[in-house]
Design an enzyme around this catalytic site. Sequence first.
Site, PDB file in Angstrom:
ATOM      1  N   ASP A   1      35.415  35.557  41.171  1.00 54.22           N
ATOM      2  CA  ASP A   1      34.144  34.887  41.134  1.00 54.22           C
ATOM      3  C   ASP A   1      32.883  35.634  41.267  1.00 54.22           C
ATOM      4  O   ASP A   1      32.614  36.483  42.095  1.00 54.22           O
ATOM      5  CB  ASP A   1      34.250  33.922  42.631  1.00 54.22           C
ATOM      6  CG  ASP A   1      35.088  32.837  42.367  1.00 54.22           C
ATOM      7  OD1 ASP A   1      34.903  32.081  41.582  1.00 54.22           O
ATOM      8  OD2 ASP A   1      36.220  32.871  43.201  1.00 54.22           O
TER       9      ASP A   1
ATOM     10  N   ASP B   1      30.596  41.956  42.762  1.00 51.54           N
ATOM     11  CA  ASP B   1      29.141  41.280  42.560  1.00 51.54           C
ATOM     12  C   ASP B   1      28.483  40.942  43.941  1.00 51.54           C
ATOM     13  O   ASP B   1      27.412  40.561  43.981  1.00 51.54           O
ATOM     14  CB  ASP B   1      29.259  40.329  41.662  1.00 51.54           C
ATOM     15  CG  ASP B   1      29.962  39.123  42.539  1.00 51.54           C
ATOM     16  OD1 ASP B   1      29.200  38.013  42.771  1.00 51.54           O
ATOM     17  OD2 ASP B   1      31.296  38.994  42.664  1.00 51.54           O
TER      18      ASP B   1
ATOM     19  N   ASP C   1      36.917  42.071  41.107  1.00 54.26           N
ATOM     20  CA  ASP C   1      36.880  40.889  41.987  1.00 54.26           C
ATOM     21  C   ASP C   1      36.888  39.850  40.630  1.00 54.26           C
ATOM     22  O   ASP C   1      36.890  39.863  39.810  1.00 54.26           O
ATOM     23  CB  ASP C   1      35.617  40.841  42.553  1.00 54.26           C
ATOM     24  CG  ASP C   1      34.837  39.507  43.153  1.00 54.26           C
ATOM     25  OD1 ASP C   1      35.759  39.014  43.888  1.00 54.26           O
ATOM     26  OD2 ASP C   1      33.886  39.045  42.856  1.00 54.26           O
TER      27      ASP C   1
END
Length: 218
Positions: A10, A166, A8
């Site tokens: 961001d 995250d 991922d």
Amino acid sequence: MIKGVIFDFDGLLVDTESIWYEAYKEAMLDRYSVEIELAKYSGCIGTSDEGLYEYFCELTGQAVTYEEIEGLAAKKYREKMKTPVLREGVIEYLEEARKSGLRIGLASSSSRKWVEEYLTRLHTTEYFEVINTKDDVRKVKPDPELYVKTLEDLGLQPSEAIVFEDSLNGLAAAKRAGIYCVVVPNDVTRDLAFEGYGCRLESMKEKELGEVIENVTD
């Protein structure tokens, strides 16, 4: 056998999420005199902005103008994020993956322009064989389309890759795509109720990539 890793962007490679939280928090306080709840905000991370603005409307009890709040928050974000840095252990994971001959992909619900600008500034573009963003799919996370497409572009089966995420939306997308998922929360997502992951790290500095792969696939 694991043949590739997908990251991922961001909040995982660069902790933009914590900065955006502070920016939106200040913007909403300045404009509407309301406090954003971290638990509510963090649940909107890793997907489109639609849920976030529904929460803002609910919080204020009125229609929140997307362009106005986005403009205010973006100004504050730029002031706070003048010099982006990679999270701990990220460059070591990218180097280890490349030296191990693993395919490396990136799958983000953000725009390609946003992602590529940061990768260029951080001199990390060259690590990624495949980059897919919201511009490349019809639906973003928690829908699995971003991960399914990235697997296809890398020429991998779900069982041959590991995803690093995250957020809850990212974890859900990886699970729906049938891929092993390692969660590495940031300050904004740390207290979310992550379930069904293969491994959880406080940062990528905690364990070497090879050890993580071995733990997840045992």
